[in-house]
Design a protein around this motif. Sequence first.
Motif, mmCIF file in Angstrom:
data_model
loop_
_atom_site.group_PDB
_atom_site.id
_atom_site.type_symbol
_atom_site.label_atom_id
_atom_site.label_comp_id
_atom_site.label_asym_id
_atom_site.label_seq_id
_atom_site.Cartn_x
_atom_site.Cartn_y
_atom_site.Cartn_z
ATOM 1 N N ASP A 1 0.424 7.833 -1.195
ATOM 2 C CA ASP A 1 1.274 7.622 -2.378
ATOM 3 C C ASP A 1 0.760 8.395 -3.583
ATOM 4 O O ASP A 1 1.545 8.919 -4.384
ATOM 5 N N ARG B 1 -2.925 4.180 2.539
ATOM 6 C CA ARG B 1 -1.586 4.300 1.944
ATOM 7 C C ARG B 1 -1.677 4.794 0.506
ATOM 8 O O ARG B 1 -0.818 5.563 0.054
ATOM 9 N N VAL B 2 -2.714 4.360 -0.206
ATOM 10 C CA VAL B 2 -2.893 4.797 -1.589
ATOM 11 C C VAL B 2 -3.034 6.315 -1.652
ATOM 12 O O VAL B 2 -2.454 6.971 -2.524
ATOM 13 N N ILE C 1 -4.291 -3.301 -3.150
ATOM 14 C CA ILE C 1 -3.052 -2.737 -3.686
ATOM 15 C C ILE C 1 -1.965 -2.917 -2.637
ATOM 16 O O ILE C 1 -2.010 -2.304 -1.575
ATOM 17 N N SER C 2 -1.027 -3.802 -2.930
ATOM 18 C CA SER C 2 0.053 -4.063 -1.976
ATOM 19 C C SER C 2 1.201 -3.078 -2.139
ATOM 20 O O SER C 2 1.920 -2.777 -1.187
ATOM 21 N N GLU C 3 1.360 -2.586 -3.371
ATOM 22 C CA GLU C 3 2.431 -1.623 -3.634
ATOM 23 C C GLU C 3 1.981 -0.650 -4.715
ATOM 24 O O GLU C 3 1.450 -1.056 -5.750
ATOM 25 N N PHE C 4 2.169 0.621 -4.471
ATOM 26 C CA PHE C 4 1.743 1.648 -5.417
ATOM 27 C C PHE C 4 2.669 1.649 -6.637
ATOM 28 O O PHE C 4 3.887 1.577 -6.511
ATOM 29 N N ASP C 5 2.070 1.739 -7.814
ATOM 30 C CA ASP C 5 2.840 1.796 -9.059
ATOM 31 C C ASP C 5 2.928 3.258 -9.504
ATOM 32 O O ASP C 5 1.896 3.878 -9.803
ATOM 33 N N ALA D 1 -4.720 -0.290 3.267
ATOM 34 C CA ALA D 1 -4.133 -0.144 1.935
ATOM 35 C C ALA D 1 -4.675 1.109 1.246
ATOM 36 O O ALA D 1 -3.927 1.834 0.580
#
Length: 234
Positions: free
Chosen positions: A115, A111-112, A83-87, A108
Motif C-alpha cells: 500500500d 500489506r503496508v 495496521i488493519s487498513e492503510f490510510d 499486515a
Amino acid sequence: MKQLPLALPTYSGPSLDNYVPGANLDCLLYLQDAMAQIDTQVPAPTYLWGERGCGKTHLLKSVASAVEQRGGCCGWLTPKQIISEFDPRWAVVLMDDCEQLSERHQAAAFRVFIDAQSFGAWVVAAGAVPPVDLSVREDLRTRLGWGHIFALKRLTDEELQAALWQAFHSRGLVLSQEVQDYLLHHFSRDMTSLMFLMEQMDQYALASKRAVTVPLIKSMLSDNEPVPKNRPDI
C-alpha cells in the motif's frame, strides 16, 4: 508537609534535533535529508537496527514528529499495534521491533509495503538485528532489506557525558563530574531517558532553589515517582 511549586515536566519528545548521533551521524543526516525532500520525493524504505538503547525508537518518533510538524500524519505498526487498513493520508509508516512481529503482524506489515508503494508513503522500520537475520516471512524480510539499512551503535561513555554537559550548558546549568558519573551508573544509559531525567532535575532544582547535585537528585526521587532504570527501548 513540604510542598514545592512543581509539576513534573512533560518531556518535549524525541526529535531529529535532540538526537545525539555519536557514531550514527550518517543515519541522522540521511533522515534529515529525506525529511527535507519528502514533499517532492518518496525516500526508499529505510531500516534501522542495533542493540537496545542505541536510539532506534527515538529516531522513528523523531521522523513522526517532523512529519506532524509539517501538518502530515503517520501510521505505526509494532508488536502491540497493528495496521488493519492503510490510510492514504499517511506520509510515513513506521514499524518498530520487527524481530518481535507475530505472523498476523507480519502479514499486515507486508500489506503496508504494498500500500505504501501505491500511495507514495515512506516506510521506516527498526529491529534488533539486520533484515537478513529476522525470523519473519521471506517476502517481508526482502522488503525490509530493499532500501537503506543503518546499523546503529550506542553512545560511548565519553559521548554520553559530552551530550549531558551540552544539554545542561544550554540551560545555563553546571553539571559536575560527580553528577555525570551518578547518572551514568544509576539510570538507563540512553539519551531519551537521560534527557527526561534532566528535565526533572532542572525543574526540581529551580523549585528547590538549589544546584544540581547528587543529594538533590536523591531528594527529587524520594519526593516524586522514580525514573525507571530500564525504560523501553529507544
